[in-house]
Design an enzyme around this catalytic site. Structure first.
Site, PDB file in Angstrom:
ATOM      1  N   ARG A  91       0.847  -1.202   0.000  1.00  0.00           N
ATOM      2  CA  ARG A  91       0.000   0.000   0.000  1.00  0.00           C
ATOM      3  C   ARG A  91       0.883   1.253   0.000  1.00  0.00           C
ATOM      4  NH1 ARG A  91      -1.635   1.735   4.564  1.00  0.00           N
ATOM      5  NH2 ARG A  91      -2.370  -0.261   5.359  1.00  0.00           N
ATOM      6  N   TYR A 103     -16.539  16.104 -16.137  1.00  0.00           N
ATOM      7  CA  TYR A 103     -16.889  14.685 -16.147  1.00  0.00           C
ATOM      8  C   TYR A 103     -17.941  14.447 -15.055  1.00  0.00           C
ATOM      9  CZ  TYR A 103     -16.471   9.704 -15.292  1.00  0.00           C
ATOM     10  OH  TYR A 103     -16.750   8.385 -15.090  1.00  0.00           O
ATOM     11  N   ASP A 155      -7.314  18.222 -14.857  1.00  0.00           N
ATOM     12  CA  ASP A 155      -7.619  16.857 -15.283  1.00  0.00           C
ATOM     13  C   ASP A 155      -7.198  16.765 -16.750  1.00  0.00           C
ATOM     14  OD1 ASP A 155      -8.769  14.519 -16.255  1.00  0.00           O
ATOM     15  OD2 ASP A 155     -10.535  14.658 -14.963  1.00  0.00           O
ATOM     16  N   LYS A 167      -8.240   5.687 -19.532  1.00  0.00           N
ATOM     17  CA  LYS A 167      -8.561   6.159 -20.879  1.00  0.00           C
ATOM     18  C   LYS A 167      -7.326   6.052 -21.794  1.00  0.00           C
ATOM     19  CE  LYS A 167     -12.379   7.050 -18.689  1.00  0.00           C
ATOM     20  NZ  LYS A 167     -12.729   8.342 -18.115  1.00  0.00           N
TER      21      LYS A 167
HETATM   22  C1  PLP Z   1     -13.279   8.757 -16.882  1.00  0.00           C
HETATM   23  C2  PLP Z   1     -12.889  10.066 -16.352  1.00  0.00           C
HETATM   24  C3  PLP Z   1     -12.645  10.259 -14.988  1.00  0.00           C
HETATM   25  C4  PLP Z   1     -12.854   9.139 -13.969  1.00  0.00           C
HETATM   26  O1  PLP Z   1     -11.925   8.119 -14.122  1.00  0.00           O
HETATM   27  P1  PLP Z   1     -12.219   6.563 -13.764  1.00  0.00           P
HETATM   28  O2  PLP Z   1     -10.945   5.911 -14.139  1.00  0.00           O
HETATM   29  O3  PLP Z   1     -13.395   6.146 -14.567  1.00  0.00           O
HETATM   30  O4  PLP Z   1     -12.494   6.514 -12.297  1.00  0.00           O
HETATM   31  C5  PLP Z   1     -12.235  11.502 -14.570  1.00  0.00           C
HETATM   32  N1  PLP Z   1     -12.081  12.523 -15.445  1.00  0.00           N
HETATM   33  C6  PLP Z   1     -12.314  12.386 -16.760  1.00  0.00           C
HETATM   34  C7  PLP Z   1     -12.128  13.549 -17.669  1.00  0.00           C
HETATM   35  C8  PLP Z   1     -12.729  11.162 -17.263  1.00  0.00           C
HETATM   36  O5  PLP Z   1     -12.987  11.035 -18.571  1.00  0.00           O
END
Ligand code: PLP
Length: 383
Positions: free
Chosen positions: A51, A103, A176, A201
């Site tokens: 962890r 998001y 982000d 992603k």
């Molecule tokens: C998918 C997404 C998230 C969340 O991520 P997860 O891996 O699904 O928890 C946060 N920000 C953006 C812009 C996203 O497309």
């Protein structure tokens, strides 16, 4: 002679290359272990418990810190876990400004977990610096959370401008960077303090694992995120860290291909009689086009578009065949989703409509299939 630092595509390709000196393994080994034997009292190998730190995860964390040009990187079990950890930087009573088009999961986290825990959240159109300056002048703000391009309307925020304004007001800038990846946009070099990713992603890229990454610019913020990561524990498992490292190796070729496909598909959609609006920063008609060009190397591979009505949108979802009707983005396979019903369903209807996240809006994550197949599929689905 001074060593020239390799290009980002080389650094991506070499993610996790030969990190095990003992064996010379080209690929980073998966250290599938929860704990580590001490050599003796007070003599740690540097690893005590997974962890806190794990060698496979550590390689990924060093790699993303290097790619995003920050001080340290941290890997979490999902993008949301990464965002939750970053929000742990703020104490009850402190206030954060967020982009008004976000998001849906981030919005849900802000509203149902961050706000009840005492963190004040203000939404602003961060594409307009006057709106940000206005919030800064009215409230004592500790942080600003930005998506650029936003999900799903693809609005562009001036990262240099906002960072300058934030610095003057002692505000921590969090970006982000999921839609761009470090290949296309480097928020820390534009003034941001913290970068977060849903590595689920583009970074992992194969729709086969969830993961989240955080990079902090300073040693001070890094120390705090590291503490939160270990104390709250939503860490990325060794095998998943390895999958993200493997994904990173091909990010440049995948994203260049998907982006080239996306550019052609955007031009196709603009001309299509059933398409009423196309949101893609690569189009010169996009309101953020030139700003985006100044701060990013490319428009990416996500396109949102509106069709004539909600019925048409559901018909497209029913008719696609090469393209999959599925949530998520950034993978090699092309996916299409319906933000109002899926990713953004937790955003109140009035807010959604105000932003343009209407029932006739679809979001396409363009993959690396042959562009002709994708256009043929969209042509028949839009009929
Ligand atoms: C998918 C997404 C998230 C969340 O991520 P997860 O891996 O699904 O928890 C946060 N920000 C953006 C812009 C996203 O497309």
């Amino acid at each position: 002679m001074k060593n020239r630092s390799p290009q980002i595509s080389t650094r991506l390709c070499h993610a996790g290359l030969c990190t095990d000196e003992k064996t010379g393994a080209i690929s980073t080994p998966i250290y599938q272990t929860a704990t580590f034997r001490h050599k003796g009292p007070g003599r740690s190998t540097g690893y005590d418990y997974s962890r806190t730190s794990n060698p496979t995860r550590h390689v990924l964390e060093k790699t993303i810190a290097d790619l995003e040009q920050g001080h340290s990187g941290f890997a979490f079990s999902s993008g949301m876990a990464a965002i939750a950890a970053v929000m742990g930087l703020f104490k009850p009573g402190e206030a954060v400004v967020a982009s008004d088009d976000l998001y849906g999961g981030t919005y849900r986290f802000f509203e149902t977990l961050a706000r009840p825990s005492g963190i004040k959240i203000f939404y602003a159109d961060t594409t307009n610096p006057l709106k940000i300056a206005d919030v800064f002048s009215r409230e004592k703000i500790s942080g600003i959370f930005i998506e650029t391009p936003t999900n799903p309307i693809m609005k562009i925020t001036d990262l240099r401008g906002v960072s300058k304004l934030a610095k003057k007001n002692n505000v921590l800038v969090i970006v982000d960077n999921t839609f761009m990846s470090p290949l296309l946009q480097l928020p820390i070099t534009l003034g941001a303090d913290v970068v977060v990713h849903s590595a689920t992603k583009f970074l992992a890229g194969h729709n086969d694992t969830l993961s989240g990454l955080v990079v902090a610019k300073s040693a001070r913020v890094s120390k705090r995120i590291g503490f939160i990561q270990n104390a709250s524990g939503a860490v990325l498992a060794p095998f998943d860290a390895w999958l993200v490292l493997r994904g990173l190796k091909t990010l440049a070729v995948r994203l260049e291909c998907a982006q080239a496909n996306a550019k052609r598909i955007a031009s196709f959609l603009v001309k299509h009689p059933s398409v009423t609006k196309v949101y893609f920063p690569g189009l010169s008609s996009h309101p953020g086009h030139s700003l985006h060009k100044r701060q990013a190397r490319g428009p990416g591979a996500v396109i949102s578009f509106s069709v004539t009505n909600a019925k048409k949108a559901t018909s497209v979802l029913r008719r696609v065949s090469i393209i999959s009707f599925a949530e998520s983005l950034g993978g090699v396979e092309t996916l299409i989703t319906h933000p109002a019903r899926q990713t953004h369903a937790d955003i109140p209807l009035a807010t959604r409509q105000c932003l343009g996240v209407t029932d006739d809006l679809l979001r396409l994550s363009v993959g690396i299939e042959d562009e002709k197949d994708l256009i043929a599929d969209l042509t028949q689905a839009l009929e």
